[in-house]
Design an enzyme around this catalytic site. Structure first.
Site, mmCIF file in Angstrom:
data_model
loop_
_atom_site.group_PDB
_atom_site.id
_atom_site.type_symbol
_atom_site.label_atom_id
_atom_site.label_comp_id
_atom_site.label_asym_id
_atom_site.label_seq_id
_atom_site.Cartn_x
_atom_site.Cartn_y
_atom_site.Cartn_z
ATOM 1 N N LYS A 8 104.681 8.062 39.633
ATOM 2 C CA LYS A 8 104.100 7.240 41.236
ATOM 3 C C LYS A 8 103.128 6.772 41.202
ATOM 4 O O LYS A 8 102.517 5.859 41.019
ATOM 5 C CB LYS A 8 105.728 7.731 41.492
ATOM 6 N N ASP A 56 106.747 19.427 38.094
ATOM 7 C CA ASP A 56 107.600 18.007 38.252
ATOM 8 C C ASP A 56 106.078 17.746 39.305
ATOM 9 O O ASP A 56 107.506 17.459 40.015
ATOM 10 C CB ASP A 56 108.662 17.417 37.820
ATOM 11 N N TYR A 58 115.642 16.205 40.318
ATOM 12 C CA TYR A 58 115.473 14.623 39.134
ATOM 13 C C TYR A 58 114.196 14.389 38.180
ATOM 14 O O TYR A 58 113.279 14.894 39.131
ATOM 15 C CB TYR A 58 115.824 14.012 39.995
HETATM 16 C C1 LIG Z 1 111.009 9.442 40.274
HETATM 17 C C2 LIG Z 1 110.397 11.038 39.604
HETATM 18 C C3 LIG Z 1 110.432 10.907 38.584
HETATM 19 C C4 LIG Z 1 111.151 9.725 37.648
HETATM 20 O O1 LIG Z 1 110.559 9.006 37.706
HETATM 21 P P1 LIG Z 1 110.267 7.443 37.150
HETATM 22 O O2 LIG Z 1 108.944 6.906 36.916
HETATM 23 O O3 LIG Z 1 111.300 6.880 37.859
HETATM 24 O O4 LIG Z 1 110.424 7.667 35.280
HETATM 25 C C5 LIG Z 1 110.916 11.904 37.940
HETATM 26 N N1 LIG Z 1 110.409 12.937 38.369
HETATM 27 C C6 LIG Z 1 110.256 13.826 40.269
HETATM 28 C C7 LIG Z 1 110.287 14.434 40.647
HETATM 29 C C8 LIG Z 1 110.572 11.621 40.505
HETATM 30 O O5 LIG Z 1 111.128 11.859 41.835
#
Ligand SMILES: *Cc1c(COP(=O)(O)O)cnc(C)c1O
Length: 433
Positions: free
Chosen positions: A272, A244, A149
Protein backbone atom coordinates in the site's frame (compact mmCIF):
# COMPACT_ATOMS: atom_id res chain seq x y z
CA UNK A 1 -25.84 18.72 0.18
CA UNK A 2 -28.96 18.48 -1.93
CA UNK A 3 -29.67 14.79 -2.29
CA UNK A 4 -32.16 15.20 -5.12
CA UNK A 5 -29.34 16.19 -7.48
CA UNK A 6 -27.52 12.92 -6.82
CA UNK A 7 -27.47 11.04 -10.12
CA UNK A 8 -25.52 7.89 -10.84
CA UNK A 9 -26.79 7.05 -14.33
CA UNK A 10 -23.37 6.73 -15.93
CA UNK A 11 -21.99 4.67 -13.04
CA UNK A 12 -24.92 2.31 -13.48
CA UNK A 13 -24.37 2.00 -17.23
CA UNK A 14 -20.66 1.34 -16.90
CA UNK A 15 -21.11 -1.15 -14.06
CA UNK A 16 -23.82 -3.01 -15.98
CA UNK A 17 -21.44 -3.36 -18.93
CA UNK A 18 -18.58 -4.35 -16.61
CA UNK A 19 -20.62 -7.20 -15.15
CA UNK A 20 -20.73 -8.86 -18.55
CA UNK A 21 -16.98 -8.46 -19.00
CA UNK A 22 -15.49 -9.23 -15.59
CA UNK A 23 -16.67 -11.45 -12.72
CA UNK A 24 -18.96 -9.29 -10.61
CA UNK A 25 -17.97 -6.32 -12.75
CA UNK A 26 -14.83 -5.58 -10.74
CA UNK A 27 -11.13 -6.36 -10.46
CA UNK A 28 -11.35 -6.77 -6.65
CA UNK A 29 -14.51 -7.93 -4.79
CA UNK A 30 -15.14 -5.25 -2.13
CA UNK A 31 -15.45 -2.60 -4.85
CA UNK A 32 -18.76 -4.13 -6.00
CA UNK A 33 -20.64 -2.80 -2.90
CA UNK A 34 -22.09 -6.28 -2.24
CA UNK A 35 -22.01 -5.78 1.50
CA UNK A 36 -23.84 -2.43 1.49
CA UNK A 37 -26.12 -3.12 -1.46
CA UNK A 38 -26.83 -0.66 -4.20
CA UNK A 39 -24.72 0.31 -7.16
CA UNK A 40 -21.01 0.91 -6.89
CA UNK A 41 -19.76 4.32 -7.95
CA UNK A 42 -17.45 4.39 -10.96
CA UNK A 43 -14.60 6.85 -10.43
CA UNK A 44 -13.35 9.18 -13.11
CA UNK A 45 -10.49 10.92 -11.32
CA UNK A 46 -9.04 11.58 -7.88
CA UNK A 47 -7.14 14.51 -6.42
CA UNK A 48 -6.23 15.48 -2.86
CA UNK A 49 -8.98 14.39 -0.47
CA UNK A 50 -11.52 14.05 -3.26
CA UNK A 51 -12.82 11.61 -5.85
CA UNK A 52 -15.05 12.51 -8.80
CA UNK A 53 -17.31 9.93 -10.37
CA UNK A 54 -18.28 9.55 -14.02
CA UNK A 55 -21.53 11.44 -13.37
CA UNK A 56 -19.63 14.45 -12.05
CA UNK A 57 -20.39 13.96 -8.34
CA UNK A 58 -17.57 14.88 -5.98
CA UNK A 59 -16.89 12.89 -2.82
CA UNK A 60 -14.71 13.46 0.20
CA UNK A 61 -12.85 10.15 0.08
CA UNK A 62 -12.13 8.13 3.21
CA UNK A 63 -10.89 5.05 1.39
CA UNK A 64 -7.85 6.63 -0.24
CA UNK A 65 -7.45 3.68 -2.63
CA UNK A 66 -7.44 1.51 0.52
CA UNK A 67 -4.55 3.34 2.15
CA UNK A 68 -1.84 4.34 -0.32
CA UNK A 69 -3.19 7.89 -0.83
CA UNK A 70 -1.91 9.07 2.56
CA UNK A 71 -0.44 12.28 1.10
CA UNK A 72 -3.67 12.92 -0.79
CA UNK A 73 -4.55 11.50 -4.19
CA UNK A 74 -2.38 12.43 -7.15
CA UNK A 75 0.00 14.52 -5.06
CA UNK A 76 1.68 16.86 -7.56
CA UNK A 77 5.20 15.92 -6.42
CA UNK A 78 4.46 12.20 -6.70
CA UNK A 79 2.90 12.59 -10.15
CA UNK A 80 5.81 14.73 -11.34
CA UNK A 81 8.35 12.19 -10.09
CA UNK A 82 6.49 9.32 -11.78
CA UNK A 83 6.32 11.22 -15.10
CA UNK A 84 10.04 11.98 -14.98
CA UNK A 85 10.90 8.38 -14.12
CA UNK A 86 8.68 7.07 -16.92
CA UNK A 87 10.83 8.94 -19.44
CA UNK A 88 13.62 6.51 -18.57
CA UNK A 89 11.43 3.45 -19.03
CA UNK A 90 8.84 1.64 -16.97
CA UNK A 91 10.57 -1.60 -16.10
CA UNK A 92 14.20 -2.69 -16.25
CA UNK A 93 14.25 -6.33 -15.17
CA UNK A 94 17.74 -5.49 -13.96
CA UNK A 95 19.07 -3.81 -10.83
CA UNK A 96 18.04 -0.18 -10.46
CA UNK A 97 19.56 2.37 -8.06
CA UNK A 98 16.08 3.47 -6.95
CA UNK A 99 15.63 0.12 -5.21
CA UNK A 100 18.56 1.01 -2.93
CA UNK A 101 16.99 4.37 -2.12
CA UNK A 102 13.62 2.93 -1.12
CA UNK A 103 15.28 0.01 0.69
CA UNK A 104 17.40 2.43 2.75
CA UNK A 105 14.32 4.47 3.64
CA UNK A 106 12.34 1.39 4.69
CA UNK A 107 15.25 -0.02 6.71
CA UNK A 108 15.80 3.32 8.45
CA UNK A 109 12.11 3.67 9.27
CA UNK A 110 10.89 0.22 10.31
CA UNK A 111 12.57 -1.11 13.49
CA UNK A 112 12.46 -4.81 12.58
CA UNK A 113 13.76 -4.45 9.03
CA UNK A 114 17.48 -4.93 8.42
CA UNK A 115 17.05 -6.23 4.86
CA UNK A 116 14.12 -6.01 2.49
CA UNK A 117 12.81 -7.70 -0.69
CA UNK A 118 10.43 -5.82 -2.97
CA UNK A 119 7.46 -7.56 -4.59
CA UNK A 120 4.32 -6.32 -6.37
CA UNK A 121 1.49 -6.57 -3.84
CA UNK A 122 0.67 -7.19 -0.21
CA UNK A 123 -0.56 -10.64 -1.15
CA UNK A 124 2.81 -11.50 -2.65
CA UNK A 125 4.62 -10.12 0.40
CA UNK A 126 2.54 -12.27 2.76
CA UNK A 127 2.83 -15.48 0.75
CA UNK A 128 6.58 -14.97 0.50
CA UNK A 129 6.98 -14.25 4.19
CA UNK A 130 5.04 -17.42 4.98
CA UNK A 131 7.47 -19.47 2.90
CA UNK A 132 10.33 -17.74 4.69
CA UNK A 133 8.88 -18.44 8.15
CA UNK A 134 8.74 -22.12 7.24
CA UNK A 135 12.13 -22.20 5.52
CA UNK A 136 13.88 -20.57 8.46
CA UNK A 137 12.29 -22.62 11.24
CA UNK A 138 11.85 -25.92 9.38
CA UNK A 139 8.30 -26.01 10.77
CA UNK A 140 5.02 -25.99 8.81
CA UNK A 141 2.29 -24.68 11.12
CA UNK A 142 1.42 -21.03 11.53
CA UNK A 143 -1.00 -19.12 13.72
CA UNK A 144 -3.19 -16.35 12.32
CA UNK A 145 -6.08 -14.46 13.87
CA UNK A 146 -9.78 -14.54 13.03
CA UNK A 147 -10.69 -11.54 10.90
CA UNK A 148 -7.09 -10.73 9.90
CA UNK A 149 -6.43 -10.54 6.17
CA UNK A 150 -3.04 -11.39 4.73
CA UNK A 151 -3.85 -11.35 1.04
CA UNK A 152 -5.52 -14.09 -0.94
CA UNK A 153 -2.91 -16.87 -0.93
CA UNK A 154 -4.53 -20.26 -0.19
CA UNK A 155 -2.90 -20.78 3.18
CA UNK A 156 -4.33 -17.52 4.54
CA UNK A 157 -7.92 -17.93 3.36
CA UNK A 158 -9.13 -19.05 6.73
CA UNK A 159 -11.26 -16.64 8.74
CA UNK A 160 -9.78 -13.88 6.61
CA UNK A 161 -11.97 -10.87 7.34
CA UNK A 162 -13.44 -8.12 5.17
CA UNK A 163 -13.57 -9.10 1.50
CA UNK A 164 -14.02 -12.75 2.35
CA UNK A 165 -16.31 -12.14 5.31
CA UNK A 166 -18.64 -9.77 3.55
CA UNK A 167 -19.08 -12.16 0.63
CA UNK A 168 -20.27 -14.74 3.12
CA UNK A 169 -17.61 -17.24 2.10
CA UNK A 170 -16.31 -18.90 5.27
CA UNK A 171 -13.42 -20.30 3.25
CA UNK A 172 -13.01 -20.11 -0.49
CA UNK A 173 -13.80 -23.04 -2.77
CA UNK A 174 -10.67 -24.04 -4.64
CA UNK A 175 -8.52 -24.00 -1.54
CA UNK A 176 -7.59 -27.64 -0.85
CA UNK A 177 -8.22 -28.76 2.71
CA UNK A 178 -4.66 -29.93 3.18
CA UNK A 179 -3.40 -26.45 2.25
CA UNK A 180 -4.99 -24.91 5.31
CA UNK A 181 -4.54 -27.73 7.82
CA UNK A 182 -1.32 -26.03 8.90
CA UNK A 183 -3.07 -22.69 9.43
CA UNK A 184 -4.21 -22.45 13.05
CA UNK A 185 -6.46 -19.60 14.10
CA UNK A 186 -7.10 -17.77 17.35
CA UNK A 187 -9.33 -14.84 18.30
CA UNK A 188 -7.51 -11.47 18.16
CA UNK A 189 -6.53 -10.07 21.56
CA UNK A 190 -6.67 -13.54 23.11
CA UNK A 191 -3.23 -14.56 24.40
CA UNK A 192 -4.58 -17.61 26.21
CA UNK A 193 -5.81 -19.08 22.93
CA UNK A 194 -2.37 -18.60 21.38
CA UNK A 195 -0.72 -20.14 24.42
CA UNK A 196 -3.02 -23.16 24.08
CA UNK A 197 -2.14 -23.59 20.40
CA UNK A 198 1.58 -23.58 21.22
CA UNK A 199 0.98 -26.15 23.96
CA UNK A 200 -1.02 -28.41 21.64
CA UNK A 201 1.56 -28.23 18.84
CA UNK A 202 4.94 -28.37 20.58
CA UNK A 203 7.89 -27.62 18.28
CA UNK A 204 5.63 -27.44 15.22
CA UNK A 205 4.70 -23.77 14.90
CA UNK A 206 6.84 -21.68 12.57
CA UNK A 207 5.36 -18.41 13.71
CA UNK A 208 2.51 -16.06 14.40
CA UNK A 209 1.34 -13.54 11.82
CA UNK A 210 -1.04 -10.69 12.55
CA UNK A 211 -2.21 -7.23 11.65
CA UNK A 212 -0.85 -5.41 14.74
CA UNK A 213 -3.84 -3.08 14.44
CA UNK A 214 -6.62 -4.90 12.61
CA UNK A 215 -8.10 -3.04 9.67
CA UNK A 216 -9.70 -5.90 7.76
CA UNK A 217 -12.40 -6.74 10.28
CA UNK A 218 -13.14 -3.09 10.86
CA UNK A 219 -10.69 -1.12 13.02
CA UNK A 220 -9.59 -3.15 16.07
CA UNK A 221 -6.57 -1.98 18.08
CA UNK A 222 -4.53 -4.42 20.18
CA UNK A 223 -5.33 -4.55 23.89
CA UNK A 224 -2.51 -3.46 26.21
CA UNK A 225 -0.02 -6.32 26.57
CA UNK A 226 -1.28 -8.35 23.58
CA UNK A 227 1.61 -7.56 21.24
CA UNK A 228 4.17 -7.87 24.04
CA UNK A 229 2.60 -11.19 25.03
CA UNK A 230 2.92 -12.52 21.48
CA UNK A 231 6.53 -11.37 21.35
CA UNK A 232 7.27 -13.36 24.49
CA UNK A 233 5.30 -16.46 23.47
CA UNK A 234 6.93 -16.71 20.05
CA UNK A 235 10.39 -16.22 21.52
CA UNK A 236 9.80 -18.86 24.21
CA UNK A 237 8.63 -21.36 21.58
CA UNK A 238 11.36 -20.79 19.01
CA UNK A 239 8.78 -19.35 16.61
CA UNK A 240 8.84 -16.14 14.56
CA UNK A 241 6.64 -13.12 15.11
CA UNK A 242 5.47 -11.49 11.89
CA UNK A 243 3.65 -8.17 11.69
CA UNK A 244 1.64 -7.75 8.54
CA UNK A 245 1.98 -3.98 8.22
CA UNK A 246 0.71 -3.79 4.64
CA UNK A 247 -1.98 -1.45 5.96
CA UNK A 248 -0.42 -0.03 9.14
CA UNK A 249 3.12 0.52 7.81
CA UNK A 250 3.82 4.25 7.44
CA UNK A 251 0.20 4.90 8.49
CA UNK A 252 0.02 4.30 12.25
CA UNK A 253 3.41 5.98 12.49
CA UNK A 254 6.33 6.44 10.10
CA UNK A 255 7.83 3.24 11.52
CA UNK A 256 4.46 1.48 11.55
CA UNK A 257 2.63 -0.16 14.46
CA UNK A 258 5.91 -1.68 15.66
CA UNK A 259 7.29 1.80 16.29
CA UNK A 260 4.02 3.04 17.80
CA UNK A 261 3.73 0.14 20.27
CA UNK A 262 7.45 -0.49 20.78
CA UNK A 263 7.29 -4.19 19.90
CA UNK A 264 9.76 -5.45 17.30
CA UNK A 265 8.72 -8.51 15.31
CA UNK A 266 11.17 -10.78 13.46
CA UNK A 267 9.66 -10.13 10.04
CA UNK A 268 7.37 -7.50 8.57
CA UNK A 269 5.29 -7.23 5.42
CA UNK A 270 4.57 -3.90 3.75
CA UNK A 271 2.55 -2.71 0.77
CA UNK A 272 0.00 0.00 0.00
CA UNK A 273 1.70 3.26 1.16
CA UNK A 274 5.24 2.23 0.14
CA UNK A 275 4.07 2.07 -3.47
CA UNK A 276 2.59 5.57 -3.39
CA UNK A 277 -0.39 4.35 -5.46
CA UNK A 278 1.50 1.99 -7.75
CA UNK A 279 1.61 -1.79 -7.21
CA UNK A 280 4.23 -2.67 -4.56
CA UNK A 281 4.72 -4.96 -1.63
CA UNK A 282 7.76 -5.78 0.47
CA UNK A 283 8.90 -8.11 3.18
CA UNK A 284 11.84 -7.68 5.44
CA UNK A 285 13.29 -8.35 8.84
CA UNK A 286 16.27 -9.73 10.65
CA UNK A 287 19.31 -10.09 8.41
CA UNK A 288 19.95 -13.74 9.37
CA UNK A 289 16.40 -14.63 8.31
CA UNK A 290 16.36 -12.52 5.14
CA UNK A 291 19.63 -14.08 4.00
CA UNK A 292 17.64 -17.29 3.47
CA UNK A 293 16.01 -15.61 0.44
CA UNK A 294 17.36 -16.39 -3.04
CA UNK A 295 19.86 -15.67 -4.44
CA UNK A 296 21.57 -15.03 -1.06
CA UNK A 297 20.03 -18.25 0.24
CA UNK A 298 17.95 -21.25 -0.84
CA UNK A 299 14.39 -19.95 -0.41
CA UNK A 300 13.09 -19.17 -3.89
CA UNK A 301 11.05 -16.07 -4.59
CA UNK A 302 11.15 -13.83 -7.67
CA UNK A 303 9.23 -11.25 -9.73
CA UNK A 304 9.45 -9.89 -13.28
CA UNK A 305 8.25 -6.39 -12.34
CA UNK A 306 9.56 -6.37 -8.76
CA UNK A 307 11.44 -3.22 -7.83
CA UNK A 308 10.40 -1.49 -11.04
CA UNK A 309 11.50 2.16 -11.30
CA UNK A 310 7.99 3.67 -11.41
CA UNK A 311 6.78 2.00 -8.24
CA UNK A 312 10.08 2.70 -6.46
CA UNK A 313 9.82 6.38 -7.46
CA UNK A 314 6.24 6.76 -6.24
CA UNK A 315 7.19 5.07 -2.97
CA UNK A 316 10.31 7.17 -2.42
CA UNK A 317 8.46 10.43 -3.03
CA UNK A 318 5.57 9.41 -0.79
CA UNK A 319 7.90 8.49 2.08
CA UNK A 320 9.79 11.77 1.62
CA UNK A 321 6.55 13.68 2.01
CA UNK A 322 5.58 11.62 5.05
CA UNK A 323 8.97 12.05 6.69
CA UNK A 324 8.50 15.82 7.06
CA UNK A 325 7.95 16.94 10.66
CA UNK A 326 4.38 17.10 11.92
CA UNK A 327 2.72 14.84 9.36
CA UNK A 328 1.55 12.17 11.78
CA UNK A 329 0.44 14.77 14.32
CA UNK A 330 -1.64 16.41 11.58
CA UNK A 331 -3.15 13.08 10.53
CA UNK A 332 -3.90 12.19 14.13
CA UNK A 333 -5.57 15.51 14.90
CA UNK A 334 -7.86 15.51 11.88
CA UNK A 335 -8.76 11.85 12.23
CA UNK A 336 -9.52 12.20 15.92
CA UNK A 337 -11.91 15.05 15.14
CA UNK A 338 -13.66 12.79 12.64
CA UNK A 339 -13.82 9.67 14.82
CA UNK A 340 -14.87 11.53 18.00
CA UNK A 341 -17.40 13.57 16.02
CA UNK A 342 -19.03 10.50 14.51
CA UNK A 343 -19.38 8.83 17.92
CA UNK A 344 -20.82 11.97 19.47
CA UNK A 345 -23.36 12.36 16.67
CA UNK A 346 -24.34 8.69 16.97
CA UNK A 347 -24.94 9.21 20.66
CA UNK A 348 -26.95 12.38 20.14
CA UNK A 349 -29.10 10.77 17.46
CA UNK A 350 -29.70 7.62 19.51
CA UNK A 351 -27.57 5.02 17.74
CA UNK A 352 -25.41 2.49 19.56
CA UNK A 353 -21.92 2.94 18.12
CA UNK A 354 -18.28 2.44 18.97
CA UNK A 355 -14.99 3.04 17.24
CA UNK A 356 -11.73 4.87 17.39
CA UNK A 357 -8.63 5.91 15.52
CA UNK A 358 -4.86 5.85 15.58
CA UNK A 359 -3.12 8.38 13.42
CA UNK A 360 -4.79 8.40 9.99
CA UNK A 361 -6.67 5.10 10.42
CA UNK A 362 -10.15 4.95 11.94
CA UNK A 363 -13.16 2.75 12.44
CA UNK A 364 -16.79 3.01 13.36
CA UNK A 365 -19.20 0.17 14.21
CA UNK A 366 -22.96 0.36 14.72
CA UNK A 367 -22.53 -1.80 17.83
CA UNK A 368 -22.54 -1.04 21.54
CA UNK A 369 -19.02 -2.46 21.74
CA UNK A 370 -16.36 -2.61 22.84
CA UNK A 371 -14.93 -4.56 19.89
CA UNK A 372 -11.87 -6.64 20.81
CA UNK A 373 -12.05 -9.21 18.03
CA UNK A 374 -13.92 -10.36 14.94
CA UNK A 375 -16.71 -12.03 16.95
CA UNK A 376 -17.46 -8.69 18.60
CA UNK A 377 -17.28 -6.90 15.23
CA UNK A 378 -19.85 -9.26 13.78
CA UNK A 379 -22.42 -7.97 16.31
CA UNK A 380 -22.55 -4.67 14.41
CA UNK A 381 -25.81 -3.70 12.70
CA UNK A 382 -24.98 -4.26 9.04
CA UNK A 383 -28.36 -3.19 7.72
CA UNK A 384 -28.05 0.12 9.50
CA UNK A 385 -24.53 0.54 8.16
CA UNK A 386 -25.74 -0.09 4.60
CA UNK A 387 -28.35 2.67 4.91
CA UNK A 388 -25.81 4.97 6.54
CA UNK A 389 -23.29 4.26 3.80
CA UNK A 390 -25.81 5.07 1.05
CA UNK A 391 -26.92 8.23 2.83
CA UNK A 392 -23.35 9.44 3.18
CA UNK A 393 -22.69 8.70 -0.47
CA UNK A 394 -25.66 10.84 -1.46
CA UNK A 395 -24.17 13.62 0.68
CA UNK A 396 -20.85 13.38 -1.12
CA UNK A 397 -18.97 11.29 1.43
CA UNK A 398 -17.24 8.13 0.20
CA UNK A 399 -16.77 5.60 3.01
CA UNK A 400 -15.46 2.07 2.65
CA UNK A 401 -18.40 -0.02 1.37
CA UNK A 402 -18.27 -2.49 4.26
CA UNK A 403 -18.64 -2.33 8.02
CA UNK A 404 -15.58 -4.58 8.20
CA UNK A 405 -13.10 -2.11 6.72
CA UNK A 406 -11.07 0.58 8.42
CA UNK A 407 -11.25 4.14 7.09
CA UNK A 408 -8.34 6.31 6.06
CA UNK A 409 -7.65 10.02 6.07
CA UNK A 410 -4.84 11.83 4.28
CA UNK A 411 -2.69 14.92 4.67
CA UNK A 412 -5.00 16.57 2.12
CA UNK A 413 -8.12 16.32 4.34
CA UNK A 414 -8.90 19.73 5.85
CA UNK A 415 -10.93 20.83 8.85
CA UNK A 416 -13.55 22.01 6.38
CA UNK A 417 -13.73 18.48 4.94
CA UNK A 418 -14.25 17.07 8.44
CA UNK A 419 -16.93 19.71 9.21
CA UNK A 420 -18.71 18.83 5.99
CA UNK A 421 -18.47 15.09 6.75
CA UNK A 422 -19.79 15.49 10.29
CA UNK A 423 -22.68 17.67 9.09
CA UNK A 424 -23.58 14.95 6.59
CA UNK A 425 -23.28 12.26 9.28
CA UNK A 426 -25.64 14.23 11.55
CA UNK A 427 -28.16 14.63 8.75
CA UNK A 428 -28.00 10.94 7.76
CA UNK A 429 -28.02 9.56 11.32
CA UNK A 430 -30.99 11.75 12.28
CA UNK A 431 -33.08 9.97 9.67
CA UNK A 432 -31.62 6.51 10.15
CA UNK A 433 -33.93 3.81 11.51
C1 LIG B 1 -4.34 -4.97 1.69
C2 LIG B 1 -3.73 -5.95 2.60
C3 LIG B 1 -3.05 -7.09 2.12
C4 LIG B 1 -3.05 -7.46 0.67
O1 LIG B 1 -2.40 -6.52 -0.13
P1 LIG B 1 -2.73 -6.48 -1.72
O2 LIG B 1 -1.77 -5.45 -2.23
O3 LIG B 1 -4.16 -6.10 -1.84
O4 LIG B 1 -2.45 -7.84 -2.25
C5 LIG B 1 -2.42 -7.90 3.03
N1 LIG B 1 -2.42 -7.63 4.34
C6 LIG B 1 -3.07 -6.56 4.84
C7 LIG B 1 -3.03 -6.30 6.31
C8 LIG B 1 -3.76 -5.69 3.99
O5 LIG B 1 -4.42 -4.66 4.50
Amino acid sequence: MVTSTFKTTKSEEIFAAAQKLMPGGVSSPVRAFKSVGGQPIVFDRVEGAYAWDVDGNRYIDYVGTWGPAICGHAHPEVIKAICEAAQKGTSFGAPCALENVLAEMVIAAVPSIEMVRFVNSGTEACMSVLRLMRAFTGRDKIIKFEGCYHGHADMFLVKAGSGVATLGLPDSPGVPKNTTTNTLTAPFNNLEAVKALFAENPGEIAGVILEPVVGNAGFIPPDGGFLAGLRELTRDNGALLVFDEVMTGFRIAYGGAQEKFGITPDLTTLGKIIGGGLPVGAYGGRRDIMEMVAPAGPMYQAGTLSGNPLAMTAGIKTLELLHQPGTYEALDRITKRLADGMLQIAQETGHAACGGQISGMFGFFFAAGPVHNYEDAKLADLTKFSRFHRGMLEHGIYLAPSQFEAGFTSLAHTDADIDHTLAAAREVMSHLS
